[in-house]
Design an enzyme around this catalytic site. Structure first.
Site, PDB file in Angstrom:
ATOM      1  N   LYS A  39       1.222  -1.182   0.089  1.00 41.52           N
ATOM      2  CA  LYS A  39       0.187  -0.358  -0.450  1.00 41.52           C
ATOM      3  C   LYS A  39       1.128   0.857   0.024  1.00 41.52           C
ATOM      4  O   LYS A  39       1.982   1.414   0.723  1.00 41.52           O
ATOM      5  CB  LYS A  39      -1.021   0.130   1.082  1.00 41.52           C
ATOM      6  CG  LYS A  39      -2.198   1.174   1.217  1.00 41.52           C
ATOM      7  CD  LYS A  39      -3.536   1.056   2.334  1.00 41.52           C
ATOM      8  CE  LYS A  39      -2.248   1.648   3.179  1.00 41.52           C
ATOM      9  NZ  LYS A  39      -2.680   3.232   3.445  1.00 41.52           N
ATOM     10  N   ASP A  66      -3.211   4.251  -1.851  1.00 43.08           N
ATOM     11  CA  ASP A  66      -4.050   4.726  -1.000  1.00 43.08           C
ATOM     12  C   ASP A  66      -4.514   6.502  -0.448  1.00 43.08           C
ATOM     13  O   ASP A  66      -3.676   6.775   0.267  1.00 43.08           O
ATOM     14  CB  ASP A  66      -4.120   4.290   0.473  1.00 43.08           C
ATOM     15  CG  ASP A  66      -5.629   4.491   1.583  1.00 43.08           C
ATOM     16  OD1 ASP A  66      -6.378   4.707   1.203  1.00 43.08           O
ATOM     17  OD2 ASP A  66      -4.635   4.119   2.740  1.00 43.08           O
ATOM     18  N   LEU A  67      -5.144   7.060  -2.157  1.00 46.61           N
ATOM     19  CA  LEU A  67      -4.811   8.483  -2.113  1.00 46.61           C
ATOM     20  C   LEU A  67      -6.316   8.668  -2.083  1.00 46.61           C
ATOM     21  O   LEU A  67      -6.511  10.197  -0.852  1.00 46.61           O
ATOM     22  CB  LEU A  67      -4.819   9.201  -3.338  1.00 46.61           C
ATOM     23  CG  LEU A  67      -3.767   8.934  -3.609  1.00 46.61           C
ATOM     24  CD1 LEU A  67      -3.148   9.117  -5.043  1.00 46.61           C
ATOM     25  CD2 LEU A  67      -2.363   9.011  -2.949  1.00 46.61           C
ATOM     26  N   LYS A  68      -7.258   8.206  -1.219  1.00 45.94           N
ATOM     27  CA  LYS A  68      -8.255   8.505   0.027  1.00 45.94           C
ATOM     28  C   LYS A  68      -9.294   9.855  -0.827  1.00 45.94           C
ATOM     29  O   LYS A  68      -9.228  10.541  -0.487  1.00 45.94           O
ATOM     30  CB  LYS A  68      -8.506   8.422   1.092  1.00 45.94           C
ATOM     31  CG  LYS A  68      -8.024   7.924   2.138  1.00 45.94           C
ATOM     32  CD  LYS A  68      -7.791   8.085   3.520  1.00 45.94           C
ATOM     33  CE  LYS A  68      -7.510   6.553   4.260  1.00 45.94           C
ATOM     34  NZ  LYS A  68      -6.099   5.909   4.024  1.00 45.94           N
ATOM     35  N   ASP A  71     -13.178  14.797  -4.343  1.00 48.18           N
ATOM     36  CA  ASP A  71     -12.752  15.621  -5.002  1.00 48.18           C
ATOM     37  C   ASP A  71     -13.597  16.460  -6.283  1.00 48.18           C
ATOM     38  O   ASP A  71     -15.072  15.712  -5.616  1.00 48.18           O
ATOM     39  CB  ASP A  71     -11.859  16.129  -5.891  1.00 48.18           C
ATOM     40  CG  ASP A  71     -10.733  17.821  -6.067  1.00 48.18           C
ATOM     41  OD1 ASP A  71     -12.041  18.565  -6.689  1.00 48.18           O
ATOM     42  OD2 ASP A  71      -9.838  17.754  -5.388  1.00 48.18           O
ATOM     43  N   ILE A  72     -13.620  17.205  -7.191  1.00 48.99           N
ATOM     44  CA  ILE A  72     -15.338  17.359  -8.038  1.00 48.99           C
ATOM     45  C   ILE A  72     -15.004  16.150  -8.666  1.00 48.99           C
ATOM     46  O   ILE A  72     -13.874  14.959  -8.809  1.00 48.99           O
ATOM     47  CB  ILE A  72     -15.542  18.400  -8.391  1.00 48.99           C
ATOM     48  CG1 ILE A  72     -14.070  18.552  -9.586  1.00 48.99           C
ATOM     49  CG2 ILE A  72     -15.877  20.283  -7.868  1.00 48.99           C
ATOM     50  CD1 ILE A  72     -14.194  19.826 -10.894  1.00 48.99           C
ATOM     51  N   PRO A  73     -16.773  15.741  -9.313  1.00 48.96           N
ATOM     52  CA  PRO A  73     -16.548  14.157  -9.604  1.00 48.96           C
ATOM     53  C   PRO A  73     -15.232  14.557 -10.767  1.00 48.96           C
ATOM     54  O   PRO A  73     -14.731  13.363 -11.544  1.00 48.96           O
ATOM     55  CB  PRO A  73     -17.622  14.164 -10.180  1.00 48.96           C
ATOM     56  CG  PRO A  73     -18.731  14.438  -9.262  1.00 48.96           C
ATOM     57  CD  PRO A  73     -17.956  15.912  -8.667  1.00 48.96           C
ATOM     58  N   THR A  75     -12.628  15.272 -11.771  1.00 44.73           N
ATOM     59  CA  THR A  75     -11.280  15.914 -10.953  1.00 44.73           C
ATOM     60  C   THR A  75     -11.238  14.034 -10.413  1.00 44.73           C
ATOM     61  O   THR A  75     -10.084  13.725 -11.095  1.00 44.73           O
ATOM     62  CB  THR A  75     -10.962  16.935 -10.146  1.00 44.73           C
ATOM     63  OG1 THR A  75     -11.183  18.265 -10.845  1.00 44.73           O
ATOM     64  CG2 THR A  75      -9.546  16.752  -9.664  1.00 44.73           C
ATOM     65  N   THR A 130     -10.204   3.964  10.519  1.00 43.54           N
ATOM     66  CA  THR A 130     -10.132   3.549  11.616  1.00 43.54           C
ATOM     67  C   THR A 130      -9.732   4.160  13.241  1.00 43.54           C
ATOM     68  O   THR A 130      -9.577   3.600  13.941  1.00 43.54           O
ATOM     69  CB  THR A 130      -9.443   1.940  11.267  1.00 43.54           C
ATOM     70  OG1 THR A 130      -8.364   3.035  10.468  1.00 43.54           O
ATOM     71  CG2 THR A 130     -10.122   0.770  10.553  1.00 43.54           C
ATOM     72  N   ARG A 180      -3.484  -5.510  14.644  1.00 41.34           N
ATOM     73  CA  ARG A 180      -3.239  -5.472  15.783  1.00 41.34           C
ATOM     74  C   ARG A 180      -2.426  -6.595  16.089  1.00 41.34           C
ATOM     75  O   ARG A 180      -3.770  -7.552  16.104  1.00 41.34           O
ATOM     76  CB  ARG A 180      -2.740  -4.504  16.404  1.00 41.34           C
ATOM     77  CG  ARG A 180      -3.151  -2.775  16.430  1.00 41.34           C
ATOM     78  CD  ARG A 180      -1.622  -2.534  16.377  1.00 41.34           C
ATOM     79  NE  ARG A 180      -1.680  -1.372  15.990  1.00 41.34           N
ATOM     80  CZ  ARG A 180      -1.859  -0.959  14.324  1.00 41.34           C
ATOM     81  NH1 ARG A 180      -2.105  -1.148  14.071  1.00 41.34           N
ATOM     82  NH2 ARG A 180      -1.566   0.663  14.496  1.00 41.34           N
ATOM     83  N   GLN A 189      -4.842   3.864  16.001  1.00 43.04           N
ATOM     84  CA  GLN A 189      -6.051   3.223  15.392  1.00 43.04           C
ATOM     85  C   GLN A 189      -6.703   3.159  16.843  1.00 43.04           C
ATOM     86  O   GLN A 189      -6.416   2.647  17.951  1.00 43.04           O
ATOM     87  CB  GLN A 189      -5.906   1.868  15.109  1.00 43.04           C
ATOM     88  CG  GLN A 189      -4.500   2.005  13.760  1.00 43.04           C
ATOM     89  CD  GLN A 189      -6.030   2.545  12.387  1.00 43.04           C
ATOM     90  OE1 GLN A 189      -6.508   3.210  12.676  1.00 43.04           O
ATOM     91  NE2 GLN A 189      -5.081   1.939  11.605  1.00 43.04           N
ATOM     92  N   GLY A 209       0.003  -2.128   8.852  1.00 41.69           N
ATOM     93  CA  GLY A 209       1.534  -1.154   8.428  1.00 41.69           C
ATOM     94  C   GLY A 209       3.063  -1.465  10.024  1.00 41.69           C
ATOM     95  O   GLY A 209       3.041  -2.242   9.807  1.00 41.69           O
ATOM     96  N   ARG A 210       2.333   0.020  11.001  1.00 44.06           N
ATOM     97  CA  ARG A 210       3.368  -0.287  11.627  1.00 44.06           C
ATOM     98  C   ARG A 210       3.591  -1.885  12.826  1.00 44.06           C
ATOM     99  O   ARG A 210       4.473  -1.620  13.210  1.00 44.06           O
ATOM    100  CB  ARG A 210       2.968   1.344  12.698  1.00 44.06           C
ATOM    101  CG  ARG A 210       2.878   2.425  12.466  1.00 44.06           C
ATOM    102  CD  ARG A 210       2.169   3.253  12.703  1.00 44.06           C
ATOM    103  NE  ARG A 210       0.746   3.129  12.818  1.00 44.06           N
ATOM    104  CZ  ARG A 210       0.022   4.264  12.897  1.00 44.06           C
ATOM    105  NH1 ARG A 210       0.214   5.252  13.734  1.00 44.06           N
ATOM    106  NH2 ARG A 210      -1.326   3.897  13.123  1.00 44.06           N
TER     107      ARG A 210
END
Ligand code: C5P
Length: 231
Positions: A39, A66-68, A71-73, A75, A130, A180, A189, A209-210
């Site tokens: 990711k 994972d840019l989440k 914006d306007i549709p 774009t 999360t 975890r 989290q 991740g961590r």
């Protein structure tokens, strides 16, 4: 154990939350026996840009960008088209953006991949962060319905929420951060669970991740996570 079975590996995603591509590649190479998906989040993307996608694909990973997006549709559609053509397998969109944003993202991502002759990618709706302890109760069904209506291929939710989400949308790919190992540090989290619980709840992709990337011995941490999935 040197490698994990191929089915479990395809369900394990390492979140490369670092600000340097050299370090990301170091971690990716070290962990590739256990993780099939890498990711790239805002931190690595802002540091390394779209190069990260090709580099990680070249190392044999499926890439989860994972840019989440929210914006306007138009774009969102155009940016997603670029990502689809670059070979991203998963990309994320905030469900909060509503049906038009999600629909545009899904269409753009799929069109980009098709134009480039690549396999169909999987657009993911972010249901609830999360880290969000204050998410309104009972928001999940509405967010899941929105994801289905908008043509999303999957959704991102807490590992304890994925069972409920899949009741409303059994065909969507269920992606769960907030993983975890038992007794591990939760960091920021809130909606966490162990890898085994996430799998038992029906998660299709565990984002880790961590718990691995910050471990003193990343290989040992990865092995122990895999063992805990199997036992
Ligand atoms: O380090 P940790 O295992 O908490 O990493 C979780 C990763 O999943 C982070 O990259 C974070 O941005 C991402 N994520 C999340 N919650 C979501 C969607 C993505 O924690 N709803």
């Amino acid at each position: 154990m040197d490698t994990v079975d191929i089915e479990l590996r395809s369900k394990l995603c390492v979140a490369l939350d670092v600000d340097d591509m050299v370090e990301a590649v170091r971690i990716a190479k070290e962990l590739s026996p256990w993780f099939g998906v890498a990711k790239v989040g805002l931190e690595l993307f802002t540091a390394a840009g779209t190069d990260a996608i090709g580099i990680l694909t070249g190392l044999g990973y499926d890439v989860f960008l994972d840019l989440k997006m929210y914006d306007i549709p138009t774009t969102v559609e155009k940016a997603s088209r670029v990502l689809g053509a670059l070979g991203v397998k998963y990309a994320t969109y905030h469900a909060q953006g509503g049906v038009d944003v999600l629909t545009a993202g899904a269409a753009g991502l799929r069109a980009g991949a098709e134009e480039a002759g690549l396999p169909e990618p999987i657009p993911l709706a972010i249901t609830v962060l999360t880290s969000d302890a204050d998410a309104p109760e009972h928001i999940m069904p509405a967010r899941v319905r929105l994801a289905v209506e908008s043509g999303m291929g999957g959704l991102v939710c807490g590992p304890n929420d994925v069972k409920e989400a899949k009741q409303y949308a059994p065909r969507l790919v269920g992606v769960t951060p907030g993983i975890r190992p038992a007794g591990a540090e939760h960091h920021d989290q809130v909606r966490v669970a162990t890898p085994k619980i996430a799998l038992d709840n029906g998660s299709d992709l565990l984002v880790i991740g961590r718990a691995v990337t910050l471990a003193e011995d990343r290989v040992a941490a990865a092995e122990s996570i895999v063992d805990s999935c199997l036992s």
